[in-house]
Design a protein around this motif. Structure first.
Motif, PDB file in Angstrom:
ATOM      1  N   SER A  58    -100.558  12.627  31.365  1.00 42.90           N
ATOM      2  CA  SER A  58     -99.155  13.061  31.433  1.00 42.90           C
ATOM      3  C   SER A  58     -99.052  14.422  32.117  1.00 42.90           C
ATOM      4  CB  SER A  58     -98.565  13.146  30.030  1.00 42.90           C
ATOM      5  OG  SER A  58     -99.175  14.207  29.315  1.00 42.90           O
ATOM      6  N   LYS A 101     -99.196  17.228  30.800  1.00 39.89           N
ATOM      7  CA  LYS A 101     -98.333  18.091  29.994  1.00 39.89           C
ATOM      8  C   LYS A 101     -98.935  19.468  29.734  1.00 39.89           C
ATOM      9  CE  LYS A 101     -99.653  16.286  25.441  1.00 39.89           C
ATOM     10  NZ  LYS A 101     -99.979  17.406  24.600  1.00 39.89           N
ATOM     11  N   ASN A 111     -95.477   9.100  42.329  1.00 38.47           N
ATOM     12  CA  ASN A 111     -95.665   8.735  40.915  1.00 38.47           C
ATOM     13  C   ASN A 111     -96.141   9.938  40.105  1.00 38.47           C
ATOM     14  OD1 ASN A 111     -95.071   6.152  41.755  1.00 38.47           O
ATOM     15  ND2 ASN A 111     -97.162   5.402  41.596  1.00 38.47           N
ATOM     16  N   ASP A 136     -93.250  12.429  39.776  1.00 37.59           N
ATOM     17  CA  ASP A 136     -92.248  11.915  38.830  1.00 37.59           C
ATOM     18  C   ASP A 136     -92.660  12.139  37.376  1.00 37.59           C
ATOM     19  OD1 ASP A 136     -90.589  11.125  40.877  1.00 37.59           O
ATOM     20  OD2 ASP A 136     -91.150   9.006  40.774  1.00 37.59           O
ATOM     21  N   LYS A 137     -93.969  12.093  37.086  1.00 35.17           N
ATOM     22  CA  LYS A 137     -94.447  12.295  35.712  1.00 35.17           C
ATOM     23  C   LYS A 137     -94.177  13.711  35.210  1.00 35.17           C
ATOM     24  CE  LYS A 137     -98.254   9.036  35.339  1.00 35.17           C
ATOM     25  NZ  LYS A 137     -99.685   8.912  35.015  1.00 35.17           N
ATOM     26  N   ASN A 177     -91.437  15.607  35.600  1.00 35.15           N
ATOM     27  CA  ASN A 177     -90.070  15.789  35.088  1.00 35.15           C
ATOM     28  C   ASN A 177     -89.578  17.233  35.135  1.00 35.15           C
ATOM     29  OD1 ASN A 177     -89.845  13.034  34.365  1.00 35.15           O
ATOM     30  ND2 ASN A 177     -90.946  13.437  32.466  1.00 35.15           N
TER      31      ASN A 177
END
Length: 189
Positions: free
Chosen positions: A107, A109, A126, A129-130, A132
């Motif tokens: 992710s 993150k 892709n 886009d992950k 965000n």
């Protein structure tokens, strides 16, 4: 007898062709491959970029992630270790940097900087886009990376060393030093 010699001749040709194809596969570089020299260069550039970036929230340690094939993570660790040793000799303290290799399933993150290897050319969108709009600075040597939504693209030709999509960067709350913008091609006004 004739049938046997035909099969024998064809078998030799097939083996010869397979041998040539195998050699070509081994010695012709993959279209997405990067040389160790390039990986080492990108690692040094990433390490040198970090002081020119400021995140909305301070991080300790700062986490640099890598995704894709290559050895950027290894070279980055070595570059960081060299810089830390030099800083220690001068009595300076640097922000700790942690390097974390990732996979496409990640992710991202925990990343502050995400290096995207050229092996991931087909999935750049892709990956972006992950994120965000999180404050993760994306960097890559993929051609047109900044035009495809990435933030900092390492340029391979003469002229400006970076292509920066400042709009993408500023949307995340990360600020970029004016000195870095001055030596870069800006595509996200």
């Amino acid at each position: 007898m004739r049938k046997e010699s035909f099969i024998r001749r064809c078998g030799k040709r097939v083996r010869f062709i397979l041998g040539i194809l195998t050699l070509l596969w081994l010695f012709i570089p993959n279209a997405y491959a990067q040389s160790p020299d390039e990986d080492q260069l990108w690692a040094k550039w990433i390490n040198n970029l970090i002081p020119y970036l400021k995140w909305p929230v301070a991080h300790n340690p700062l986490v640099v992630c890598t995704v894709g094939r290559g050895h950027v993570d290894e070279f980055l660790r070595a570059s960081i270790k060299t810089e830390e040793a030099a800083a220690a000799r001068q009595g300076k303290k640097l922000t700790p940097i942690q390097v974390m290799p990732q996979t496409m399933k990640s992710s991202f993150k925990d990343c502050n900087v995400l290096y995207v290897s050229i092996s991931e050319t087909d999935v750049v969108e892709n990956i972006i886009d992950k994120l965000n709009d999180r404050p993760v600075v994306t960097v890559s040597a993929i051609p047109s990376f900044a035009l495809r939504g990435g933030m900092i693209e390492f340029m391979r030709q003469d002229g400006k060393p970076f292509r920066i999509n400042s709009k993408q960067i500023y949307q995340t709350g990360v600020t970029i030093n004016a000195d870095l913008l001055a030596i870069s091609e800006n595509v996200g006004n």
